[in-house]
Write an enzyme that holds these catalytic residues in place. Structure first.
Site, PDB file in Angstrom:
ATOM      1  N   ASP A 108       0.237   0.944  -2.362  1.00 18.78           N
ATOM      2  CA  ASP A 108       0.651   0.375  -3.651  1.00 18.78           C
ATOM      3  C   ASP A 108       1.853  -0.548  -3.523  1.00 18.78           C
ATOM      4  OD1 ASP A 108       2.356   2.489  -3.035  1.00 18.78           O
ATOM      5  OD2 ASP A 108       1.633   3.770  -4.652  1.00 18.78           O
ATOM      6  N   ASN A 124       4.100  14.531 -11.050  1.00 20.14           N
ATOM      7  CA  ASN A 124       3.102  14.661 -12.125  1.00 20.14           C
ATOM      8  C   ASN A 124       1.668  14.645 -11.589  1.00 20.14           C
ATOM      9  OD1 ASN A 124       2.548  11.987 -11.530  1.00 20.14           O
ATOM     10  ND2 ASN A 124       3.323  11.142 -13.440  1.00 20.14           N
ATOM     11  N   HIS A 139       0.338  12.359  -9.469  1.00 20.38           N
ATOM     12  CA  HIS A 139      -0.283  11.068  -9.141  1.00 20.38           C
ATOM     13  C   HIS A 139      -0.418  10.893  -7.635  1.00 20.38           C
ATOM     14  CE1 HIS A 139       3.937   9.040  -9.239  1.00 20.38           C
ATOM     15  NE2 HIS A 139       3.509   8.888  -8.012  1.00 20.38           N
ATOM     16  N   GLU A 164      -1.971   7.244 -12.083  1.00 24.28           N
ATOM     17  CA  GLU A 164      -1.195   8.119 -12.956  1.00 24.28           C
ATOM     18  C   GLU A 164      -2.108   9.023 -13.785  1.00 24.28           C
ATOM     19  OE1 GLU A 164       1.973   8.381 -12.620  1.00 24.28           O
ATOM     20  OE2 GLU A 164       3.081   6.682 -13.419  1.00 24.28           O
TER      21      GLU A 164
HETATM   22  C1  GLP Z   1       5.545   7.158  -5.697  1.00 20.82           C
HETATM   23  C2  GLP Z   1       4.430   6.404  -4.929  1.00 20.82           C
HETATM   24  C3  GLP Z   1       3.479   7.377  -4.320  1.00 20.82           C
HETATM   25  C4  GLP Z   1       4.280   8.499  -3.730  1.00 20.82           C
HETATM   26  C5  GLP Z   1       4.831   9.333  -4.844  1.00 20.82           C
HETATM   27  C6  GLP Z   1       5.806  10.389  -4.399  1.00 20.82           C
HETATM   28  O1  GLP Z   1       5.723   6.710  -6.987  1.00 20.82           O
HETATM   29  N1  GLP Z   1       3.688   5.451  -5.678  1.00 20.82           N
HETATM   30  O2  GLP Z   1       2.657   6.714  -3.374  1.00 20.82           O
HETATM   31  O3  GLP Z   1       3.464   9.321  -2.933  1.00 20.82           O
HETATM   32  O4  GLP Z   1       5.330   8.544  -5.870  1.00 20.82           O
HETATM   33  O5  GLP Z   1       7.035   9.840  -4.077  1.00 20.82           O
HETATM   34  P1  GLP Z   1       8.168  10.654  -3.353  1.00 20.82           P
HETATM   35  O6  GLP Z   1       7.698  10.882  -1.963  1.00 20.82           O
HETATM   36  O7  GLP Z   1       9.369   9.748  -3.408  1.00 20.82           O
HETATM   37  O8  GLP Z   1       8.361  11.912  -4.109  1.00 20.82           O
END
Ligand code: GLP
Length: 258
Positions: A67, A136, A138, A143
């Site tokens: 992403d 959450n 995702h 989302e």
């Molecule tokens: C982000 C990314 C995801 C990631 C997730 C967890 O927003 N878009 O690809 O896996 O949220 O992030 P983190 O590892 O900082 O908790």
């Protein structure tokens, strides 16, 4: 779902780095799907350090990131492109054309999403997709909602997701872009193998829903229950609500019962 539990995030990162590097040596032309966020920082640190010791041939490896924020690109410190350069790409000898990233500044975002789907297909599809998970539920930027998108698309970010990404923007969630480009659920689920990593207590509810909850668009990672070749690699905090489960690998392995 195969579940592996580790004592802490460093042990998890070391195990996943070994798995990834073994996969590269088995298949030097492997196509990897890569995540960003805080969770894989330790993984990339481990891979960098092992690659700098010269054990990994990255020259034919291809990667596709999950992403990117809309409006951000090279030179924007908050972009996932900048994150990937700093954490991995500047430190391993990949062929630049083999690095697949979404362009958050593309003038035509729909065309950019279509280009990405085509590029993944032309590369032969993703062999090994590494995922993180949002608190959450995702994955990528798919989302929770009424419905999910199959292919790479423009996603509107939820307030909690913008808050959790605020660290990339000086702690100010208002500076986190409202939209992002993300691989879709089918893009992710078409990978030949998936490894999801989760660390910290703040992920325990999402992880429990992913593993044992109903399959629902309200928790996108729950769709991984339908997928035959997925491993969830968890630290103790993220695995906290799975206390009664048998783990494929466990931080307790080798310890006397009780
Ligand atoms: C982000 C990314 C995801 C990631 C997730 C967890 O927003 N878009 O690809 O896996 O949220 O992030 P983190 O590892 O900082 O908790």
């Amino acid at each position: 779902m195969n579940i592996e539990r580790f004592e802490n995030e460093d042990a998890l990162a070391a195990a996943l780095a070994t798995r990834l590097i073994e996969a590269i040596s088995r298949n030097p032309r492997i196509v990897l799907g890569l995540p960003t966020g805080r969770t894989p920082v330790a993984l990339y640190r481990e891979i960098r350090s092992r690659s700098q010791r010269g054990h990994v041939d990255w020259s034919q490896v291809r990667t596709f990131n999950l992403d990117e924020f809309v409006g951000l690109g090279a030179g924007d410190s908050g972009s996932y492109r900048s994150y990937m350069q700093a954490e991995l790409f500047n430190h391993v000898r990949m062929t630049p054309e083999h690095i697949g990233l979404l362009d958050g500044r593309a003038p035509n975002l729909a065309a950019e999403c279509a280009r990405y789907e085509c590029a993944i297909e032309q590369a032969g599809g993703i062999d090994l997709q590494i995922l993180g998970i949002g608190a959450n539920g995702h994955i990528g930027f798919n989302e929770p909602g009424e419905s999910l998108q199959a292919e790479t698309h423009v996603a509107e970010l939820r307030a909690e997701t913008r808050r959790s990404n605020a660290g990339l923007f000086g702690g100010d969630s208002n500076r986190v872009p409202s939209h992002a480009l993300s691989m879709g659920m089918a893009t992710i689920l078409h990978a030949r193998e998936i490894v999801l990593m989760a660390t910290g207590e703040e992920k325990q509810a999402a992880v429990a829903g992913m593993v044992d909850g109903p399959i629902t668009t309200r928790l996108p990672a729950s769709f991984l229950q339908l997928y035959p070749r997925v491993t969830a690699m968890l630290d103790r905090g993220a695995a906290q609500r799975l206390a009664d489960r048998a783990f494929g690998v466990s931080a307790d392995a080798g310890q006397a019962p009780g």
